[in-house]
Scaffold this active site. Structure first.
Site, PDB file in Angstrom:
ATOM      1  CG  HIS A 164      11.537  -0.117  13.229  1.00  0.00           C
ATOM      2  ND1 HIS A 164      11.672   1.432  12.946  1.00  0.00           N
ATOM      3  CD2 HIS A 164      11.175  -0.462  14.323  1.00  0.00           C
ATOM      4  CE1 HIS A 164      11.562   2.275  14.424  1.00  0.00           C
ATOM      5  NE2 HIS A 164      10.791   1.411  15.532  1.00  0.00           N
ATOM      6  CB  CYS A 174       3.789 -21.501  11.304  1.00  0.00           C
ATOM      7  SG  CYS A 174       5.486 -21.887  10.022  1.00  0.00           S
TER       8      CYS A 174
HETATM    9  P1  OAD Z   1      11.776   9.926   9.169  1.00  0.00           P
HETATM   10  O1  OAD Z   1      11.719   9.709   7.794  1.00  0.00           O
HETATM   11  O2  OAD Z   1      11.007   9.984  10.346  1.00  0.00           O
HETATM   12  O3  OAD Z   1      13.578  11.016   9.624  1.00  0.00           O
HETATM   13  C1  OAD Z   1      14.228  10.830   8.923  1.00  0.00           C
HETATM   14  C2  OAD Z   1      15.871  12.227   9.169  1.00  0.00           C
HETATM   15  O4  OAD Z   1      16.358  12.443   9.045  1.00  0.00           O
HETATM   16  C3  OAD Z   1      14.449  13.499   9.644  1.00  0.00           C
HETATM   17  O5  OAD Z   1      15.338  13.660  10.466  1.00  0.00           O
HETATM   18  C4  OAD Z   1      15.673  14.362   9.171  1.00  0.00           C
HETATM   19  O6  OAD Z   1      15.717  15.633   9.322  1.00  0.00           O
HETATM   20  C5  OAD Z   1      16.778  13.760   8.428  1.00  0.00           C
HETATM   21  N1  OAD Z   1      17.539  13.379   7.766  1.00  0.00           N
HETATM   22  C6  OAD Z   1      17.439  13.625   6.378  1.00  0.00           C
HETATM   23  N2  OAD Z   1      18.605  13.461   5.383  1.00  0.00           N
HETATM   24  C7  OAD Z   1      19.736  13.298   6.037  1.00  0.00           C
HETATM   25  C8  OAD Z   1      21.004  13.333   6.028  1.00  0.00           C
HETATM   26  N3  OAD Z   1      22.107  13.002   4.480  1.00  0.00           N
HETATM   27  N4  OAD Z   1      21.761  13.233   6.656  1.00  0.00           N
HETATM   28  C9  OAD Z   1      21.415  12.939   8.100  1.00  0.00           C
HETATM   29  N5  OAD Z   1      20.200  13.327   8.621  1.00  0.00           N
HETATM   30  C10 OAD Z   1      19.430  13.707   7.129  1.00  0.00           C
HETATM   31  O7  OAD Z   1      13.011   8.269   9.574  1.00  0.00           O
HETATM   32  P2  OAD Z   1      12.860   7.792  10.945  1.00  0.00           P
HETATM   33  O8  OAD Z   1      13.470   8.562  11.866  1.00  0.00           O
HETATM   34  O9  OAD Z   1      14.066   6.931  10.299  1.00  0.00           O
HETATM   35  O10 OAD Z   1       9.282   2.806  11.503  1.00  0.00           O
HETATM   36  O11 OAD Z   1      11.714   7.569  11.100  1.00  0.00           O
HETATM   37  C11 OAD Z   1      11.796   6.931  12.241  1.00  0.00           C
HETATM   38  C12 OAD Z   1      10.562   5.677  12.200  1.00  0.00           C
HETATM   39  O12 OAD Z   1       9.447   5.895  11.153  1.00  0.00           O
HETATM   40  C13 OAD Z   1      10.749   4.412  10.794  1.00  0.00           C
HETATM   41  O13 OAD Z   1      11.790   3.934  11.036  1.00  0.00           O
HETATM   42  C14 OAD Z   1       9.380   3.930  10.396  1.00  0.00           C
HETATM   43  C15 OAD Z   1       8.954   4.829  10.349  1.00  0.00           C
HETATM   44  O14 OAD Z   1       7.203   5.194  11.301  1.00  0.00           O
HETATM   45  C16 OAD Z   1       8.803   2.066  11.291  1.00  0.00           C
HETATM   46  O15 OAD Z   1       8.088   2.038  10.063  1.00  0.00           O
HETATM   47  C17 OAD Z   1       8.168   0.985  12.253  1.00  0.00           C
END
Ligand code: OAD
Length: 279
Positions: free
Chosen positions: A134, A145
């Site tokens: 991302h 550009c």
């Molecule tokens: P999310 O915020 O959707 O999910 C975070 C995950 O991390 C959840 O499943 C939590 O349970 C878990 N979590 C929280 N604290 C944790 C810890 N200490 N150890 C392990 N797990 C933990 O984030 P992403 O899955 O990264 O995209 O979201 C995916 C994408 O959605 C992002 O990259 C972004 C967003 O839309 C874009 O910006 C294009």
């Protein structure tokens, strides 16, 4: 510890010894990471509490439409996120991943990080082989550009200095476009935007191809701190599992994808990864 959902296709295991045996035998590991891996560094995740800036959710501002409508507001938001990240450090989860890559490399094995995060904490932790699906908070792309470059300056432009406070009562700065960050290519000077993938945008084709190539050749996958709901990243690990590749998930809670994976290690990844990935 880990549980198995009644609807799970396979029964999840939390057998650390068995996972570690597979890790010792693996030739190529892919670690697929999301916002959760940075949670213990104090970086807010997308879903759940802390996803707001002023009255907006990230999903309201991280769009091309929001940028076209009000580039000043979107830049204030990203300027704030950049400044916050300058104060954050990698946690034990990032460090465990980086150490594991180093060990694999010294043993002639391969380790790849495919991250959805734009915070660069895997780099700071020492990981080398990283694919940023991302983009990055610290890269900009010209809207005129298309030139891309790394920009770590703080503030990124004079007009954004001391702007971007997350307080709900702070009025928008309404910075004129000609004072927002500009392209430094000779004869361009166009408005630049953060080089990140916004909602509704496609992933960079080259980046996606690189990620696919790594996924095609890995024999063990770690899925760390991702809610597994945003595509295409959400389908990577379930697809590997369906091909018979061992997948181990590290998360504080089960996700829609958990049932498809062989291993599930519940807990903060800063605590579960160091013991799981130790030599
Ligand atoms: P999310 O915020 O959707 O999910 C975070 C995950 O991390 C959840 O499943 C939590 O349970 C878990 N979590 C929280 N604290 C944790 C810890 N200490 N150890 C392990 N797990 C933990 O984030 P992403 O899955 O990264 O995209 O979201 C995916 C994408 O959605 C992002 O990259 C972004 C967003 O839309 C874009 O910006 C294009």
């Amino acid at each position: 510890m880990a549980s198995s959902q009644t609807t799970s296709a396979i029964r999840m295991s939390s057998d650390l010894a068995s996972f570690r045996k597979e890790l010792r035998q693996a030739k190529h590991v892919v670690a697929l990471t999301g916002a959760g891996v940075s949670a213990e560094s104090g970086v807010p995740t997308f879903r759940g509490a802390g996803g707001f800036w002023r009255k907006w959710q990230a999903t309201d501002l991280a769009t091309p439409q929001a940028f076209n409508r009000n580039p000043s507001l979107v830049w204030e938001f990203y300027h704030y996120r950049r400044e916050v990240m300058l104060t954050k450090k990698p946690n034990n989860g990032h460090i465990a991943i980086a150490k594991c890559e180093k060990r694999f490399l010294s043993e002639g094995r391969k380790f790849t990080v495919i991250t959805q995060n734009i915070d660069e904490l895997h780099y700071t932790a020492g990981s080398k082989n990283i694919i940023e699906l991302h983009g990055s908070l610290f890269r900009v792309r010209c809207t005129k550009c298309g030139h891309r470059e790394v920009d770590r300056s703080s503030p990124i432009c004079e007009a954004l200095k001391d702007r971007g406070e997350p307080d709900v009562d702070v009025p928008d700065a309404r910075i004129p476009v000609d004072q927002l960050p500009k392209c430094r290519q000779p004869d361009c000077g166009g408005l630049v935007r953060p080089d990140v993938v916004w909602f509704g945008e496609m992933l960079d084709e080259v980046v996606l191809q690189k990620a696919t190539a790594e996924l095609d050749t890995c024999d063990l996958c770690l899925v760390v701190g991702t809610s597994s709901v945003v595509y295409p990243a959400a389908m990577f690990a379930p697809e590997l599992a369906s091909r018979g590749v061992t997948v181990a998930e590290f998360n504080v809670e089960e996700t829609p994808a958990s049932g498809a994976f062989k291993y599930y290690f519940q807990g903060p990844s800063g605590e579960t990864l160091p013991s799981a990935l130790a030599p």
